[in-house]
Design an enzyme around this catalytic site. Structure first.
Site, PDB file in Angstrom:
ATOM      1  N   GLN A  94      19.901   1.634 -24.953  1.00 43.64           N
ATOM      2  CA  GLN A  94      20.595   1.193 -26.168  1.00 43.64           C
ATOM      3  C   GLN A  94      21.443   2.328 -26.748  1.00 43.64           C
ATOM      4  O   GLN A  94      22.586   2.118 -27.161  1.00 43.64           O
ATOM      5  CB  GLN A  94      19.557   0.710 -27.200  1.00 43.64           C
ATOM      6  CG  GLN A  94      20.139  -0.092 -28.338  1.00 43.64           C
ATOM      7  CD  GLN A  94      20.693  -1.436 -27.884  1.00 43.64           C
ATOM      8  OE1 GLN A  94      20.369  -1.932 -26.810  1.00 43.64           O
ATOM      9  NE2 GLN A  94      21.557  -2.013 -28.701  1.00 43.64           N
TER      10      GLN A  94
ATOM     11  N   SER B  90      -1.583  -4.547 -17.655  1.00 41.16           N
ATOM     12  CA  SER B  90      -1.872  -4.383 -19.089  1.00 41.16           C
ATOM     13  C   SER B  90      -2.875  -5.429 -19.554  1.00 41.16           C
ATOM     14  O   SER B  90      -3.754  -5.138 -20.373  1.00 41.16           O
ATOM     15  CB  SER B  90      -0.588  -4.527 -19.911  1.00 41.16           C
ATOM     16  OG  SER B  90       0.236  -3.416 -19.709  1.00 41.16           O
TER      17      SER B  90
ATOM     18  N   GLU C 171      -2.273  -0.409 -10.519  1.00 38.23           N
ATOM     19  CA  GLU C 171      -3.589   0.150 -10.863  1.00 38.23           C
ATOM     20  C   GLU C 171      -4.201  -0.515 -12.103  1.00 38.23           C
ATOM     21  O   GLU C 171      -4.786   0.157 -12.954  1.00 38.23           O
ATOM     22  CB  GLU C 171      -3.509   1.676 -10.977  1.00 38.23           C
ATOM     23  CG  GLU C 171      -3.120   2.277  -9.631  1.00 38.23           C
ATOM     24  CD  GLU C 171      -3.175   3.773  -9.550  1.00 38.23           C
ATOM     25  OE1 GLU C 171      -4.111   4.380 -10.081  1.00 38.23           O
ATOM     26  OE2 GLU C 171      -2.250   4.340  -8.937  1.00 38.23           O
TER      27      GLU C 171
ATOM     28  N   ILE D  43       0.839  -1.201   0.000  1.00 35.61           N
ATOM     29  CA  ILE D  43       0.000   0.000   0.000  1.00 35.61           C
ATOM     30  C   ILE D  43       0.877   1.255   0.000  1.00 35.61           C
ATOM     31  O   ILE D  43       1.627   1.516   0.958  1.00 35.61           O
ATOM     32  CB  ILE D  43      -0.988  -0.012   1.192  1.00 35.61           C
ATOM     33  CG1 ILE D  43      -1.820  -1.313   1.152  1.00 35.61           C
ATOM     34  CG2 ILE D  43      -1.882   1.231   1.159  1.00 35.61           C
ATOM     35  CD1 ILE D  43      -2.526  -1.616  -0.182  1.00 35.61           C
TER      36      ILE D  43
HETATM   37  C1  LIG Z   1       5.077  -0.747  -5.944  1.00 33.30           C
HETATM   38  C2  LIG Z   1       3.634  -1.112  -5.841  1.00 33.30           C
HETATM   39  C3  LIG Z   1       2.716  -0.195  -5.333  1.00 33.30           C
HETATM   40  C4  LIG Z   1       1.365  -0.550  -5.182  1.00 33.30           C
HETATM   41  N1  LIG Z   1       0.486   0.331  -4.582  1.00 33.30           N
HETATM   42  C5  LIG Z   1      -0.773  -0.097  -4.270  1.00 33.30           C
HETATM   43  C6  LIG Z   1      -1.666   0.720  -3.499  1.00 33.30           C
HETATM   44  O1  LIG Z   1      -1.338   1.848  -3.126  1.00 33.30           O
HETATM   45  N2  LIG Z   1      -2.888   0.208  -3.189  1.00 33.30           N
HETATM   46  C7  LIG Z   1      -3.300  -1.030  -3.584  1.00 33.30           C
HETATM   47  O2  LIG Z   1      -4.406  -1.425  -3.252  1.00 33.30           O
HETATM   48  N3  LIG Z   1      -2.485  -1.817  -4.343  1.00 33.30           N
HETATM   49  C8  LIG Z   1      -1.237  -1.390  -4.673  1.00 33.30           C
HETATM   50  N4  LIG Z   1      -0.396  -2.185  -5.419  1.00 33.30           N
HETATM   51  C9  LIG Z   1      -0.885  -3.461  -5.928  1.00 33.30           C
HETATM   52  C10 LIG Z   1      -1.106  -3.482  -7.445  1.00 33.30           C
HETATM   53  O3  LIG Z   1      -2.229  -2.722  -7.784  1.00 33.30           O
HETATM   54  C11 LIG Z   1      -1.180  -4.943  -7.878  1.00 33.30           C
HETATM   55  O4  LIG Z   1       0.148  -5.418  -7.907  1.00 33.30           O
HETATM   56  C12 LIG Z   1      -1.855  -5.157  -9.208  1.00 33.30           C
HETATM   57  O5  LIG Z   1      -3.218  -4.859  -9.113  1.00 33.30           O
HETATM   58  C13 LIG Z   1      -1.722  -6.587  -9.729  1.00 33.30           C
HETATM   59  O6  LIG Z   1      -2.002  -7.525  -8.744  1.00 33.30           O
HETATM   60  P1  LIG Z   1      -0.926  -8.690  -8.451  1.00 33.30           P
HETATM   61  O7  LIG Z   1       0.402  -8.054  -8.349  1.00 33.30           O
HETATM   62  O8  LIG Z   1      -1.396  -9.464  -7.280  1.00 33.30           O
HETATM   63  O9  LIG Z   1      -0.919  -9.583  -9.748  1.00 33.30           O
HETATM   64  P2  LIG Z   1      -1.867 -10.855 -10.051  1.00 33.30           P
HETATM   65  O10 LIG Z   1      -3.284 -10.475  -9.903  1.00 33.30           O
HETATM   66  O11 LIG Z   1      -1.359 -12.014  -9.262  1.00 33.30           O
HETATM   67  O12 LIG Z   1      -1.572 -11.079 -11.591  1.00 33.30           O
HETATM   68  C14 LIG Z   1      -0.432 -11.795 -12.050  1.00 33.30           C
HETATM   69  C15 LIG Z   1      -0.489 -11.862 -13.570  1.00 33.30           C
HETATM   70  O13 LIG Z   1      -1.676 -12.534 -13.979  1.00 33.30           O
HETATM   71  C16 LIG Z   1      -2.424 -11.704 -14.859  1.00 33.30           C
HETATM   72  N5  LIG Z   1      -3.859 -11.937 -14.645  1.00 33.30           N
HETATM   73  C17 LIG Z   1      -4.545 -11.944 -13.470  1.00 33.30           C
HETATM   74  N6  LIG Z   1      -5.851 -12.115 -13.696  1.00 33.30           N
HETATM   75  C18 LIG Z   1      -6.015 -12.228 -15.038  1.00 33.30           C
HETATM   76  C19 LIG Z   1      -7.125 -12.417 -15.909  1.00 33.30           C
HETATM   77  N7  LIG Z   1      -8.382 -12.539 -15.446  1.00 33.30           N
HETATM   78  N8  LIG Z   1      -6.900 -12.469 -17.236  1.00 33.30           N
HETATM   79  C20 LIG Z   1      -5.638 -12.324 -17.734  1.00 33.30           C
HETATM   80  N9  LIG Z   1      -4.562 -12.156 -16.979  1.00 33.30           N
HETATM   81  C21 LIG Z   1      -4.734 -12.087 -15.647  1.00 33.30           C
HETATM   82  C22 LIG Z   1      -2.028 -10.286 -14.513  1.00 33.30           C
HETATM   83  O14 LIG Z   1      -2.287  -9.386 -15.574  1.00 33.30           O
HETATM   84  C23 LIG Z   1      -0.548 -10.460 -14.226  1.00 33.30           C
HETATM   85  O15 LIG Z   1       0.176 -10.471 -15.418  1.00 33.30           O
HETATM   86  C24 LIG Z   1       0.941  -1.835  -5.592  1.00 33.30           C
HETATM   87  C25 LIG Z   1       1.856  -2.736  -6.141  1.00 33.30           C
HETATM   88  C26 LIG Z   1       3.185  -2.403  -6.245  1.00 33.30           C
HETATM   89  C27 LIG Z   1       4.158  -3.437  -6.757  1.00 33.30           C
END
Ligand SMILES: Cc1cc2nc3c(=O)[nH]c(=O)nc-3n(C[C@H](O)[C@H](O)[C@H](O)COP(=O)(O)OP(=O)(O)OC[C@H]3O[C@@H](n4cnc5c(N)ncnc54)[C@H](O)[C@@H]3O)c2cc1C
Length: 397
Positions: free
Chosen positions: A340, A370, A367, A158
């Protein structure tokens, strides 16, 4: 149709540019190396009105529009995206839901008295260990006991969650189960000093190293029912709409970074000589520069169009997803091209382009990844729904 910013939008852009160039850029490498949160910079940005840019004046903010905010954010991120994400997370994720959904009392209290347009930072807690893209998997619970919410669970990564000036977090919690078996999600305002609310240490990260991300823990955290953001059960809609706007801003953040990559690539292309002449005379280098410039221009236009639609009160979710995907991927290509063009020097620790290359990846993840944004775009095209409706149905499935 015209593409000129208004006087006020121009003023925000110029003010942010002057501050970023004078006071952020010279320290960007040090901030990245030392991984320290820049309290003094955030304080100055607050004084300049940047941290409360879109918060209405009656609640202590600057009363700026969304286009002006995105122009300013781009300039901050051109100097450093660590500082940029601190601003973006506070304005787009911290303040914006309070402005959009808070009761009058909540706005006066949390924006006016506590945040004062950025004097304190506010965080937005959605992500959890088992609820990333699939926020419907939220496991943090809030139970209503004698007019008080009792919150239990944890949040992950967060932003602005644990600085010395954090005012608190708006946390999404499961407050029940709907008739269709889906979770009822509610956003609950949790002030920082509430007993049982604790934070983990900061993370070691590839980029955004001078920004603050924390794991947050809620152990029988008790807050009044009046801390419900807006209404009970509206958390789902609230975070979808918050993220729509946040995506535009992450697009602006990406444009700033892509522009910084182009700036550095131009410097090196002009200065570096090989085979007895400037490498800028080689067509291979010129084409890379031209491609980067075209993509920066296109990404900026997409971001500003989405921001303008929001200011006009028109649907902008599809354009927000498009701007975020395109700008974040254009920034990645720009960072790659800049390294590069810098050659081996660009691979050295301490080089600006090496830092950009590390920092750029997160823009495709935070947020809304892709992948998920492409699904939102495609689904809104195929079903003729607004992007927010499409996302709502996808996540609820
Ligand atoms: C530095 C940093 C700051 C952040 N700040 C905040 C914040 O302030 N508040 C907050 O709430 N969150 C925050 N986040 C969390 C961030 O929003 C999440 O990392 C993001 O939403 C993706 O979730 P995940 O990392 O769990 O990936 P996952 O949901 O585990 O996804 C992993 C992969 O699977 C793919 N995938 C998942 N579901 C599907 C689907 N249905 N179809 C196709 N592909 C899919 C994704 O695109 C990704 O490539 C932060 C994260 C980081 C690293």
């Amino acid at each position: 149709m015209h593409f000129d910013p208004t006087d006020e939008q121009r003023r925000w852009r110029d003010l942010a540019r002057e501050f970023a160039e004078g006071e952020i850029r010279p320290r960007a490498a040090e901030l990245d190396r030392e991984q320290k949160f820049p309290y003094d910079i955030v304080e100055r940005m607050t004084d300049l009105g940047l941290m409360g840019l879109t918060v209405p004046e009656q609640y202590g903010g600057s009363g700026g529009d969304f286009v002006g905010y995105n122009l300013a954010l781009e300039e901050i991120c051109r100097a450093d995206t660590s500082v940029g994400i601190t601003m973006e997370a506070h304005v787009s994720l911290g303040c914006a839901p309070l402005v959009a959904f808070g009761t009058e009392e909540q706005k006066r209290r949390y924006l006016g008295e506590e945040i004062r347009g950025g004097r304190k930072l506010w965080a937005f807690g959605l992500t959890e260990e088992n609820a990333g893209t699939d926020a419907g998997g939220t496991e943090t619970t809030a139970e209503l006991v004698d007019g008080q919410w009792v919150v239990n669970g944890s949040k992950k990564w967060i932003t602005n969650g644990g600085t010395e000036i954090t005012g608190g977090v708006t946390a999404i919690a499961k407050t029940g189960t709907r008739e269709n078996g889906k979770p009822e999600l509610t956003a609950i305002i949790v002030p920082q000093d509430t007993p049982g609310f604790t934070r983990g240490p900061g993370y070691e990260k590839l980029g955004w190293r001078a920004s603050d991300q924390r794991q947050l823990y809620f152990e029988d955290v008790t807050v009044p029912e009046g801390n419900t953001l807006g209404e009970r059960g509206k958390g789902f809609r609230q975070f979808l709409s918050t993220l729509d706007a946040g995506r535009v801003a992450v697009g602006a953040l990406s444009v700033g970074l892509a522009q910084a990559c182009l700036d550095e690539a131009l410097v090196r292309a002009r200065e570096r000589r090989q085979f007895g002449r400037s490498i800028s005379e080689f067509q291979a280098i010129q084409f890379k520069l031209a491609d980067m410039a075209m993509e920066v221009e296109l990404a900026r236009n997409m971001v500003l169009k989405a921001a303008w639609l929001k200011d006009e009160g028109r649907p902008f979710g599809r354009e927000a997803s498009m701007a975020k995907v395109f700008a974040s991927e254009a920034a990645k290509r720009a960072a790659d091209g800049a390294v590069q063009i810098w050659g081996g020097e660009g691979f050295m620790e301490g080089s600006a382009v090496a830092r950009y290359w590390r920092q750029v990846k997160i823009n495709e993840i935070g947020e809304g990844t892709s992948e998920i944004n492409r699904q939102i775009i495609a689904r809104s095209l195929l079903t003729d729904e607004t992007a927010t409706e499409a996302k709502g149905k996808m996540v609820a499935q």
